[in-house]
Design a protein around this motif. Structure first.
Motif: not given
Length: 223
Positions: A141-167
């Motif tokens: 749980e974090t207030n950093s969108i970038e950290l959420m994305k990096q956690c998803a990239l490491l395969g930790l789980g599902i990150a709920f982001l918008n389409e622009i964030d991960v384009d």
């Protein structure tokens, strides 16, 4: 305010208040292109929480505001806007990666990476899970969108982001984006705003145009 140099090029400064982690078009790249076109214009960019961006523009601390789901505030004018779907960001080999869309209920069966309490996105997700009668316990749980994305990239789980964030990551096939199909989950709205009173000065208008052009190549058409 701005003036022109001996070659007729604009000179001066523009102040921008933006949300951090603003995705694919890469705000630094936008600023670099702006500087290439307008080398005499300096840019001050301040990263602020969403609820502080509008206040900074209204108070005059910033010429422009740029962020998702900016709250409606009297005295602000929207220069451009683009919609971006909300979805599950997962690794390409994740069990949900090849789905056309997915529900929050299905996502709840997997480890979740959630935005911090108090964030607009978290409020939307909490409401969605509450409608389903589902209690979730995020692994991160974090207030950093970038950290959420990096956690998803490491395969930790599902990150709920918008389409622009991960384009950018989608283009490189690093992340799969699966849109949420829950009816109450509305698109995230990315806006460029400025003070309505007195209109927009020349230099901020140049930056507003640069930001609008950057939005035009994203998941929705900037308007």
């Amino acid at each position: 305010a701005g003036i022109e140099d001996s070659k007729g090029l604009p000179r001066g400064q523009v102040t921008l208040a933006a949300r951090g982690g603003l995705g694919p078009y890469d705000l630094p790249a936008v600023l670099a292109e702006f500087r290439r076109l307008h080398p005499g214009v300096a840019v001050t960019a301040t990263v602020l929480p969403v609820n502080e961006i509008a206040a900074a523009v209204v108070s005059g601390e910033a010429d422009l505001g740029f962020g998702f789901n900016l709250p409606p505030v009297p005295g602000l004018h929207t220069a451009s806007v683009v919609e971006s779907r909300l979805g599950a960001a997962v690794l390409p080999d994740h069990a949900l990666a090849r789905q056309r869309n997915v529900s929050l209920g299905v996502c709840a069966e997997y480890p979740l990476i959630l935005p911090g309490a108090g964030m607009t996105l978290r409020t939307l997700l909490d409401d969605g899970f509450a409608r389903l009668g589902v209690t979730v316990e995020p692994i991160v749980e974090t207030n950093s969108i970038e950290l959420m994305k990096q956690c998803a990239l490491l395969g930790l789980g599902i990150a709920f982001l918008n389409e622009i964030d991960v384009d950018a990551e989608r283009r490189r096939s690093e992340i799969a984006f699966v849109p949420l199909k829950d009816r109450h989950v509305k698109p995230q709205i990315l806006k460029v705003v400025h003070r309505a009173k007195g209109g927009l000065a020349v230099l901020p208008s140049l930056m507003a145009e640069a930001l609008k052009n950057s939005l035009g190549g994203l998941s929705g058409a900037a308007r």
